[in-house]
Design an enzyme around this catalytic site. Structure first.
Site, PDB file in Angstrom:
ATOM      1  N   TYR A 210       2.298  -9.861   8.728  1.00  0.00           N
ATOM      2  CA  TYR A 210       3.268 -10.437   7.782  1.00  0.00           C
ATOM      3  C   TYR A 210       4.563 -10.866   8.458  1.00  0.00           C
ATOM      4  CZ  TYR A 210       1.046  -8.636   3.416  1.00  0.00           C
ATOM      5  OH  TYR A 210       0.226  -8.381   2.339  1.00  0.00           O
TER       6      TYR A 210
ATOM      7  N   LYS B  80      -3.779  -7.560   9.547  1.00  0.00           N
ATOM      8  CA  LYS B  80      -3.114  -8.305   8.475  1.00  0.00           C
ATOM      9  C   LYS B  80      -1.636  -8.346   8.846  1.00  0.00           C
ATOM     10  CE  LYS B  80      -2.871  -8.491   3.423  1.00  0.00           C
ATOM     11  NZ  LYS B  80      -2.953  -7.729   2.164  1.00  0.00           N
TER      12      LYS B  80
ATOM     13  N   SER C 273      -0.371  -2.275   8.058  1.00  0.00           N
ATOM     14  CA  SER C 273      -0.653  -2.448   6.631  1.00  0.00           C
ATOM     15  C   SER C 273      -1.427  -1.220   6.159  1.00  0.00           C
ATOM     16  CB  SER C 273      -1.476  -3.729   6.431  1.00  0.00           C
ATOM     17  OG  SER C 273      -1.985  -3.761   5.133  1.00  0.00           O
TER      18      SER C 273
ATOM     19  N   GLU D 257      10.755  -7.468  -1.381  1.00  0.00           N
ATOM     20  CA  GLU D 257       9.589  -7.809  -0.552  1.00  0.00           C
ATOM     21  C   GLU D 257       8.940  -9.049  -1.127  1.00  0.00           C
ATOM     22  OE1 GLU D 257       6.518  -4.818   0.091  1.00  0.00           O
ATOM     23  OE2 GLU D 257       8.043  -3.254   0.282  1.00  0.00           O
TER      24      GLU D 257
ATOM     25  N   GLU E 160       7.916   1.152  -5.012  1.00  0.00           N
ATOM     26  CA  GLU E 160       6.680   0.894  -5.743  1.00  0.00           C
ATOM     27  C   GLU E 160       5.980   2.143  -6.298  1.00  0.00           C
ATOM     28  OE1 GLU E 160       3.999  -1.598  -3.567  1.00  0.00           O
ATOM     29  OE2 GLU E 160       5.389  -3.278  -3.541  1.00  0.00           O
TER      30      GLU E 160
HETATM   31  C1  BGP Z   1       3.823  -3.422  -0.660  1.00  0.00           C
HETATM   32  C2  BGP Z   1       4.418  -2.263   0.120  1.00  0.00           C
HETATM   33  C3  BGP Z   1       4.630  -2.553   1.568  1.00  0.00           C
HETATM   34  C4  BGP Z   1       3.599  -3.463   2.184  1.00  0.00           C
HETATM   35  C5  BGP Z   1       3.189  -4.616   1.302  1.00  0.00           C
HETATM   36  C6  BGP Z   1       2.013  -5.407   1.819  1.00  0.00           C
HETATM   37  O1  BGP Z   1       3.087  -2.907  -1.704  1.00  0.00           O
HETATM   38  O2  BGP Z   1       5.631  -1.864  -0.416  1.00  0.00           O
HETATM   39  O3  BGP Z   1       4.801  -1.332   2.212  1.00  0.00           O
HETATM   40  O4  BGP Z   1       2.559  -2.782   2.773  1.00  0.00           O
HETATM   41  O5  BGP Z   1       2.910  -4.198   0.003  1.00  0.00           O
HETATM   42  O6  BGP Z   1       0.833  -4.769   1.452  1.00  0.00           O
HETATM   43  P1  BGP Z   1      -0.438  -4.719   2.344  1.00  0.00           P
HETATM   44  O7  BGP Z   1       0.012  -4.131   3.635  1.00  0.00           O
HETATM   45  O8  BGP Z   1      -1.422  -3.875   1.618  1.00  0.00           O
HETATM   46  O9  BGP Z   1      -0.913  -6.109   2.487  1.00  0.00           O
END
Ligand code: BGP
Length: 473
Positions: free
Chosen positions: A439, A437, A430, A377, A163
């Protein structure tokens, strides 16, 4: 319930990133990255330790992968475990750690998809100008070469960067990643370009080494839609799509910035009083690398709905899960507004599965050069309830199922998607939200570091083992 088959050989993966899972930030000679300093500042709500203790528990996590039908894992290599200062001496303990981790993935039948840079730039390089300083590109190439030399015999999927847009946007526009600058749209575009040069040179280097694997990049490709189809809103959509998605997709797969996209970028630069600096050799590297790209890793969580906006930039990040608090308006681009017909997560991310399909179709249309796509992802941040060792995360299952249904629709229409890596394998840190948060398919009790499969893990296992998706109603 109606079902649909996944293509033969499809990868049912789980994604992680070094800094978000490993912890052990000061062990075995690891040097600090930008995030260590940032998350250890006074008043920080959370830190890079313990994360999910993957540094010590990777064998348990890979055992769980195997037991739950997960046959691919995204990992990244912490640059400062390998080269503690970013440049200079190599840390043999860091080399050994990833040797063992990669060997264990292969022993468990879980193919590693390895990203070289997942946000964790070494602190000395970060302080020296980060990706605005071209010296960081050379340092990255040295790091990449060491990784290719050590692990290239076994790793079959490499990504140069995770990213690039998030590095630029979050660090220099939204201000929720180090260095926490805001509204520096010119700097963000310059960083995108510099990252594209680093990426291209790394691809060219990899392909000159005669190694047996493949290489690509991971982009976040959030959907962009006009909130209503007025010409002004459509133009705001095009501007956001150019800076977030197409500028770098052009660089990676066409090896140049196409005139249509460059006109949009120039408009943004002009409205922000900024200028992009490039060198002729940048384009030579990009042209050559574009022909060698093996795949695209696409991260997709959400889509943004754009409205024309003429004012100054203003952003409010919702980093606590207080629903409805986000604001995102960019000077010279547009405003991301809420769409009353589209639900959102507690962190205000629109849940729009159809957007994944629309984005895949746009890639098919604009970038027919892309040979293979992995959804590298996708997943849902959720405040999971832990009740007597059980976690009922039905909303996450619904989210993933709907996205996979659209993924399979795109596959039916000839889009070459070969695998899916859920974000995340287990609960992880996160970046800008901390530990509440979640996942993961596996719940992590951060006190004990014990893992508990969530309802979604069993659902994912049944799907991976049968190779069938139970379609949403
Ligand atoms: C993407 C990243 C991940 C992960 C995900 C979730 O942008 O590649 O590393 O963190 O987002 O984001 P967040 O943790 O901000 O919810």
């Amino acid at each position: 319930m109606a079902t649909k088959n996944f293509p033969q050989g499809f990868i049912f993966g789980g994604a992680t990133a070094a800094y978000q899972v490993e912890g052990a930030t000061a062990e075995d000679g690891r040097g600090p990255c930008a995030w260590d300093e940032y998350l250890n500042r006074p008043g920080s709500r959370y830190h890079g330790d313990p994360a999910s203790d993957f540094y010590h528990q990777y064998k348990e996590d890979l055992r769980l992968c195997k037991a739950f039908g997960i046959n691919g894992i995204r990992i990244s290599i912490s640059w400062t475990r390998i080269i503690p200062d970013g440049v200079g001496p190599v840390n043999q303990k860091g080399i050994a750690y990833y040797d063992q981790l990669i060997d264990e993935c292969i022993a468990q039948g879980v193919e590693p998809f390895v990203t070289l840079h997942h946000f964790d730039t070494p602190l000395p390089l970060f302080k020296n100008g980060h990706w605005l300083n071209r010296a960081t590109i050379d340092a990255f190439l040295n790091f990449a070469q060491i990784c290719f030399e050590h692990y290239g015999d076994r790793v079959r999927k490499w990504a140069t960067f995770n990213e690039p847009w998030s590095i630029a946007q979050n660090g220099y526009i939204a201000g929720n990643f180090p260095p926490n600058e805001t509204f520096q749209i010119g700097k963000a575009i310059q960083i995108e370009h510099n990252l594209m040069v680093a990426h291209a040179k790394a691809v060219n280097m990899y392909k000159s080494m005669g190694l047996p694997g493949s290489i690509g990049i991971v982009h976040t490709l959030e959907g962009k839609e006009p909130i209503t189809p007025t010409p002004e809103n459509i133009h705001a959509r095009d501007l956001d799509d150019a800076i977030s998605n197409r500028f770098m997709m052009d660089a990676c797969y066409k090896g140049e910035y196409t005139p249509e996209v460059m006109a949009l970028i120039n408009e943004i630069l002009k409205k922000n009083g900024a200028k992009l600096e490039t060198e002729p050799e940048d384009f030579e590297a990009m042209k050559s690398a574009a022909k060698k790209m093996d795949f695209l890793g696409m991260n997709y969580y959400s889509s943004h709905f754009l409205q024309a906006y003429e004012g100054e930039s203003k952003v409010v990040n919702n980093s606590t899960g207080a629903k409805g608090t986000s604001v995102f308006c960019l000077q010279g681009i547009g405003a991301r507004v809420s769409n009353p017909e589209v639900p959102t997560t507690d962190w205000d991310w629109p849940i729009y599965p159809e957007g994944m399909y629309r984005q895949l179709k746009r890639i098919q249309k604009y970038y027919p050069e892309v040979k293979e796509i992995y959804i590298s992802e996708n997943g849902m941040g959720y405040k999971d309830d832990f009740v007597n060792g059980e976690i009922d995360d039905t909303p996450r299952i619904d989210y993933v199922r709907k996205h996979l249904a659209y993924l399979l629709k795109a596959v039916d229409e000839g889009v070459p998607v070969k695998g899916y890596y859920i974000w995340s394998l287990m609960d992880v840190l996160s970046w800008s939200n901390g530990y509440n948060k979640r996942y993961g398919l596996f719940y992590v009790d951060y006190e004990t570091q014990k893992r508990y499969p969530k309802k979604s893990a069993y659902w994912y296992r049944d799907m991976a083992e049968s190779g069938e998706l139970d379609l949403p109603e």
